[in-house]
Design a protein around this motif. Structure first.
Motif, PDB file in Angstrom:
ATOM      1  N   VAL A 108       1.038  -0.940   0.862  1.00 53.26           N
ATOM      2  CA  VAL A 108      -0.034  -0.137  -0.255  1.00 53.26           C
ATOM      3  C   VAL A 108       1.292   0.967  -0.076  1.00 53.26           C
ATOM      4  CG1 VAL A 108      -1.407   1.118   1.365  1.00 53.26           C
ATOM      5  CG2 VAL A 108      -1.568  -1.212   1.271  1.00 53.26           C
ATOM      6  N   VAL A 109       0.750   2.351  -1.227  1.00 48.36           N
ATOM      7  CA  VAL A 109       1.488   3.420  -1.202  1.00 48.36           C
ATOM      8  C   VAL A 109       0.536   4.467  -0.861  1.00 48.36           C
ATOM      9  CG1 VAL A 109       1.848   3.409  -2.742  1.00 48.36           C
ATOM     10  CG2 VAL A 109       3.057   4.335  -2.040  1.00 48.36           C
ATOM     11  N   ARG A 110       0.565   5.960  -0.951  1.00 49.32           N
ATOM     12  CA  ARG A 110      -0.136   6.838  -0.487  1.00 49.32           C
ATOM     13  C   ARG A 110       1.083   8.217  -0.824  1.00 49.32           C
ATOM     14  NH1 ARG A 110      -4.909   6.972   3.729  1.00 49.32           N
ATOM     15  NH2 ARG A 110      -6.037   8.062   2.207  1.00 49.32           N
ATOM     16  N   PRO A 111       0.960   9.313  -1.944  1.00 47.42           N
ATOM     17  CA  PRO A 111       1.485  10.243  -1.805  1.00 47.42           C
ATOM     18  C   PRO A 111       1.891  10.579  -0.439  1.00 47.42           C
ATOM     19  CG  PRO A 111      -0.598  10.682  -1.988  1.00 47.42           C
ATOM     20  CD  PRO A 111      -0.473   9.482  -2.266  1.00 47.42           C
ATOM     21  N   ARG A 112       3.422  11.125  -0.206  1.00 45.49           N
ATOM     22  CA  ARG A 112       3.236  12.293   0.929  1.00 45.49           C
ATOM     23  C   ARG A 112       3.397  13.752   0.927  1.00 45.49           C
ATOM     24  NH1 ARG A 112       9.029   8.718   2.862  1.00 45.49           N
ATOM     25  NH2 ARG A 112       8.481   7.248   3.938  1.00 45.49           N
ATOM     26  N   ARG A 113       4.405  14.112  -0.167  1.00 46.41           N
ATOM     27  CA  ARG A 113       4.218  15.652   0.242  1.00 46.41           C
ATOM     28  C   ARG A 113       3.098  16.751   0.156  1.00 46.41           C
ATOM     29  NH1 ARG A 113       9.462  17.997  -2.907  1.00 46.41           N
ATOM     30  NH2 ARG A 113      10.540  17.072  -1.267  1.00 46.41           N
ATOM     31  N   VAL A 114       1.977  15.706  -1.126  1.00 39.34           N
ATOM     32  CA  VAL A 114       1.543  17.077  -1.717  1.00 39.34           C
ATOM     33  C   VAL A 114      -0.271  16.626   0.001  1.00 39.34           C
ATOM     34  CG1 VAL A 114      -0.576  14.336  -2.587  1.00 39.34           C
ATOM     35  CG2 VAL A 114      -0.418  16.468  -3.255  1.00 39.34           C
ATOM     36  N   ARG A 115       0.341  15.331   0.533  1.00 37.98           N
ATOM     37  CA  ARG A 115      -0.888  15.145   1.989  1.00 37.98           C
ATOM     38  C   ARG A 115       0.243  16.003   2.785  1.00 37.98           C
ATOM     39  NH1 ARG A 115      -0.412   9.059   4.037  1.00 37.98           N
ATOM     40  NH2 ARG A 115      -2.113   9.683   5.525  1.00 37.98           N
ATOM     41  N   LEU A 116       1.993  16.156   2.819  1.00 35.34           N
ATOM     42  CA  LEU A 116       1.434  17.687   3.878  1.00 35.34           C
ATOM     43  C   LEU A 116       0.693  18.481   3.768  1.00 35.34           C
ATOM     44  CD1 LEU A 116       4.293  18.210   6.087  1.00 35.34           C
ATOM     45  CD2 LEU A 116       5.477  18.059   4.608  1.00 35.34           C
ATOM     46  N   GLY A 147     -11.825  19.904   1.315  1.00 28.65           N
ATOM     47  CA  GLY A 147     -11.628  20.145  -0.279  1.00 28.65           C
ATOM     48  C   GLY A 147     -10.010  20.030  -0.184  1.00 28.65           C
ATOM     49  N   ALA A 148      -8.841  20.900   0.702  1.00 24.46           N
ATOM     50  CA  ALA A 148      -7.497  20.668   0.431  1.00 24.46           C
ATOM     51  C   ALA A 148      -8.030  19.485   1.009  1.00 24.46           C
ATOM     52  CB  ALA A 148      -7.298  21.724   1.800  1.00 24.46           C
ATOM     53  N   LEU A 149      -8.543  18.497   1.928  1.00 29.26           N
ATOM     54  CA  LEU A 149      -7.627  17.531   2.730  1.00 29.26           C
ATOM     55  C   LEU A 149      -8.414  15.966   0.838  1.00 29.26           C
ATOM     56  CD1 LEU A 149      -9.324  17.458   6.052  1.00 29.26           C
ATOM     57  CD2 LEU A 149      -6.958  17.249   5.280  1.00 29.26           C
ATOM     58  N   TRP A 150      -9.354  16.985   0.778  1.00 26.74           N
ATOM     59  CA  TRP A 150      -9.521  15.758  -0.418  1.00 26.74           C
ATOM     60  C   TRP A 150      -8.224  15.201  -1.972  1.00 26.74           C
ATOM     61  CZ3 TRP A 150     -12.258  16.633  -6.038  1.00 26.74           C
ATOM     62  CH2 TRP A 150     -12.937  16.028  -6.257  1.00 26.74           C
ATOM     63  N   PHE A 151      -7.519  15.968  -1.250  1.00 25.85           N
ATOM     64  CA  PHE A 151      -6.404  15.693  -2.298  1.00 25.85           C
ATOM     65  C   PHE A 151      -5.410  14.155  -1.683  1.00 25.85           C
ATOM     66  CE2 PHE A 151      -6.623  19.931  -4.392  1.00 25.85           C
ATOM     67  CZ  PHE A 151      -6.862  19.306  -5.572  1.00 25.85           C
ATOM     68  N   GLN A 182       3.784   9.856  -6.868  1.00 26.77           N
ATOM     69  CA  GLN A 182       3.713  11.000  -7.508  1.00 26.77           C
ATOM     70  C   GLN A 182       5.637  11.530  -7.591  1.00 26.77           C
ATOM     71  OE1 GLN A 182       1.524  14.052  -5.978  1.00 26.77           O
ATOM     72  NE2 GLN A 182      -0.203  13.163  -6.607  1.00 26.77           N
ATOM     73  N   ALA A 183       5.979  12.196  -9.070  1.00 24.61           N
ATOM     74  CA  ALA A 183       7.958  12.576  -9.293  1.00 24.61           C
ATOM     75  C   ALA A 183       8.139  13.682  -7.565  1.00 24.61           C
ATOM     76  CB  ALA A 183       7.694  13.040 -10.291  1.00 24.61           C
ATOM     77  N   MET A 184       7.526  14.336  -6.989  1.00 24.58           N
ATOM     78  CA  MET A 184       7.634  15.429  -6.301  1.00 24.58           C
ATOM     79  C   MET A 184       8.066  15.015  -5.411  1.00 24.58           C
ATOM     80  SD  MET A 184       4.543  17.519  -5.951  1.00 24.58           S
ATOM     81  CE  MET A 184       3.823  17.460  -4.295  1.00 24.58           C
ATOM     82  N   ASP A 185       7.691  12.902  -4.801  1.00 25.33           N
ATOM     83  CA  ASP A 185       8.333  12.419  -4.100  1.00 25.33           C
ATOM     84  C   ASP A 185       9.291  12.144  -3.757  1.00 25.33           C
ATOM     85  OD1 ASP A 185       5.533  12.939  -2.258  1.00 25.33           O
ATOM     86  OD2 ASP A 185       4.747  11.211  -3.055  1.00 25.33           O
TER      87      ASP A 185
END
Length: 144
Positions: free
Chosen positions: A4-12, A59-63, A119-122
């Motif tokens: 299981v993986v989730r994006p890091r930076r966008v979550r922060l 709405g921001a948390l939707w990301f 995501q690339a930004m991670d």
């Protein structure tokens, strides 16, 4: 052999953005009646201002929603609007094209599904996630 993986930076960033939005609208709502702007604000205006902040924060948390979950049977990709599960037999390749902001699953007939969880930004987290996803796919193919 589950992964299981989730994006890091966008979550922060989304989490921080949600906190800032909610706090800013709450503070604005609290001080609405105390400032002399010439407008007549009442309690319902203050509550509405906090409510707007809450909706914007949600709405921001939707990301933070994107996730990929892979096991020996297939891969589930959850992006912004929904989740879909693909058996490994339908996945031709797991790729990360040059310049792309996220990974994708290559499907038959030149179709693909974006994998927003990688995501690339991670940076290194994305590289590790791609290696692990490919490993799970390879192990699933070996067992079939």
């Amino acid at each position: 052999m589950s992964f299981v993986v989730r994006p890091r930076r966008v979550r922060l960033f989304a989490g921080l953005g949600a906190v800032v939005l909610f706090a800013a609208f709450t503070v604005a709502g609290i001080f609405m009646r105390q400032t002399d702007t010439g407008a007549n604000f009442v309690l319902s205006d203050q509550i509405a201002m906090v409510g707007i902040g809450l909706f914007l924060a949600l709405g921001a948390l939707w990301f933070t929603r994107p996730r990929v979950r892979a096991d020996r049977d297939g891969v589930e990709v959850r992006n912004m609007l929904g989740a879909r599960r693909f058996p490994w037999s339908d996945v031709e390749q797991v790729s990360f094209p040059d310049g792309s902001p996220w990974a994708r699953l290559e499907l038959p007939h030149d179709e693909y599904v974006p994998v927003l969880a990688i995501q690339a930004m991670d940076g290194e987290h994305a590289v590790t996630a791609m290696r692990e996803l490919r490993r799970v796919r390879r192990e699933a193919a070996d067992k079939q």
